[in-house]
Design a protein around this motif. Structure first.
Motif, PDB file in Angstrom:
ATOM      1  N   VAL A 120      34.461  50.199  38.374  1.00 35.85           N
ATOM      2  CA  VAL A 120      35.197  49.105  37.744  1.00 35.85           C
ATOM      3  C   VAL A 120      34.668  47.761  38.235  1.00 35.85           C
ATOM      4  O   VAL A 120      34.529  46.810  37.453  1.00 35.85           O
ATOM      5  N   ASP A 121      34.332  47.676  39.519  1.00 33.73           N
ATOM      6  CA  ASP A 121      33.793  46.427  40.064  1.00 33.73           C
ATOM      7  C   ASP A 121      32.485  46.064  39.352  1.00 33.73           C
ATOM      8  O   ASP A 121      32.274  44.904  38.976  1.00 33.73           O
TER       9      ASP A 121
ATOM     10  N   ARG B 195      33.414  45.012  35.832  1.00 33.34           N
ATOM     11  CA  ARG B 195      34.095  43.714  35.874  1.00 33.34           C
ATOM     12  C   ARG B 195      33.085  42.580  36.013  1.00 33.34           C
ATOM     13  O   ARG B 195      33.118  41.604  35.251  1.00 33.34           O
ATOM     14  N   LYS B 196      32.162  42.735  36.953  1.00 32.04           N
ATOM     15  CA  LYS B 196      31.158  41.684  37.163  1.00 32.04           C
ATOM     16  C   LYS B 196      30.266  41.521  35.935  1.00 32.04           C
ATOM     17  O   LYS B 196      29.920  40.400  35.550  1.00 32.04           O
TER      18      LYS B 196
ATOM     19  N   GLU C  23      32.407  39.789  33.176  1.00 36.28           N
ATOM     20  CA  GLU C  23      32.645  38.379  33.505  1.00 36.28           C
ATOM     21  C   GLU C  23      31.378  37.546  33.345  1.00 36.28           C
ATOM     22  O   GLU C  23      31.439  36.391  32.926  1.00 36.28           O
TER      23      GLU C  23
ATOM     24  N   ASP D 146      36.779  39.286  29.311  1.00 32.49           N
ATOM     25  CA  ASP D 146      37.879  39.626  30.199  1.00 32.49           C
ATOM     26  C   ASP D 146      37.822  41.117  30.520  1.00 32.49           C
ATOM     27  O   ASP D 146      38.000  41.947  29.628  1.00 32.49           O
ATOM     28  N   PRO D 147      37.588  41.483  31.785  1.00 30.17           N
ATOM     29  CA  PRO D 147      37.484  42.904  32.125  1.00 30.17           C
ATOM     30  C   PRO D 147      38.761  43.684  31.849  1.00 30.17           C
ATOM     31  O   PRO D 147      38.702  44.854  31.473  1.00 30.17           O
ATOM     32  N   MET D 148      39.919  43.053  32.003  1.00 30.14           N
ATOM     33  CA  MET D 148      41.183  43.752  31.736  1.00 30.14           C
ATOM     34  C   MET D 148      41.273  44.148  30.271  1.00 30.14           C
ATOM     35  O   MET D 148      41.783  45.203  29.928  1.00 30.14           O
TER      36      MET D 148
ATOM     37  N   ILE E 104      38.072  47.164  29.976  1.00 29.05           N
ATOM     38  CA  ILE E 104      38.002  48.372  30.805  1.00 29.05           C
ATOM     39  C   ILE E 104      39.228  49.261  30.623  1.00 29.05           C
ATOM     40  O   ILE E 104      39.106  50.454  30.321  1.00 29.05           O
TER      41      ILE E 104
ATOM     42  N   THR F 194      43.936  49.047  36.588  1.00 26.11           N
ATOM     43  CA  THR F 194      44.399  47.665  36.674  1.00 26.11           C
ATOM     44  C   THR F 194      44.258  47.153  38.095  1.00 26.11           C
ATOM     45  O   THR F 194      43.802  46.023  38.317  1.00 26.11           O
TER      46      THR F 194
ATOM     47  N   VAL G 241      40.605  46.324  38.633  1.00 28.13           N
ATOM     48  CA  VAL G 241      40.195  45.088  37.958  1.00 28.13           C
ATOM     49  C   VAL G 241      40.691  43.873  38.738  1.00 28.13           C
ATOM     50  O   VAL G 241      40.007  42.850  38.821  1.00 28.13           O
TER      51      VAL G 241
END
Length: 181
Positions: free
Chosen positions: A71-72, A75-76, A79, A84-86, A89, A117, A120
């Motif tokens: 997820v990291d 997310r990166k 972004e 928006d990763p939320m 993902i 969540t 994230v």
């Protein structure tokens, strides 16, 4: 960040075994005939059954570490592209889990959504899950399926069928070099 859920305080667990399970499932899905190989399934089952409670907990912690790392990375990446990763993902994995009606029980999906969540938001999924009680048997398949969906997403985004696994192996190698097991 809540110190009680900070990933720095979470156990890493047995990431190698968790990665092996995810990698074998990805390999199965990549085959032309994704029917599970009964021999490999038996080997995985016997391996998992041979674990005591401590080793089983270590694999669960390792799976949560994988979830956080996947997820990291996502997310990166999102972004960096202004997304928006939320938004991308959590719904992606939740809808994938809902589609797996035979192997993922609906009652396990909210737990996976909560863990995703937490990831994230930069929180430990391991510590988040522990805050809300013991693991349920129904959550085991959902956790594995979530990891496979995340890894497959990374592989698809990078157009490399081994990117997610390689990322973790390289990270484990760096840790071995720095801390010399």
């Amino acid at each position: 960040m809540s110190a009680s859920l900070d990933p720095a305080y979470a156990p890493i667990g047995d990431v190698g075994t968790a990665l092996l399970l995810v990698d074998s499932r990805l390999a199965q899905l990549a085959r032309e005939d994704p029917t599970p190989d009964p021999e490999k399934c038996d080997l995985v089952e016997r391996t998992l059954e041979s674990f005591g409670p401590k080793a089983a907990q270590d694999v669960l912690d390792g799976a949560c570490t994988l979830m956080y790392l996947y997820v990291d990375w996502l997310r990166k990446s999102l972004e960096a592209h202004g997304q928006d990763p939320m938004e991308y993902i959590v719904p992606y994995v939740a809808s994938g889990l809902r589609a797996m009606r035979k192997s993922v029980k609906p009652e396990a999906i909210p737990t996976m959504v909560g863990m995703l969540t937490a990831c994230v938001l930069g929180l430990s999924p391991t510590l988040w899950r522990r805050r809300y009680g013991q693991w349920l048997e129904a959550e085991m398949n959902a956790l594995e399926a979530s990891l496979v969906l995340l890894a497959d997403r990374i592989n698809n985004l990078t157009e490399d069928p081994n990117a997610a696994s390689r990322m973790i192996v390289e990270l484990l190698n760096v840790i071995d070099e720095q801390f010399g097991k």
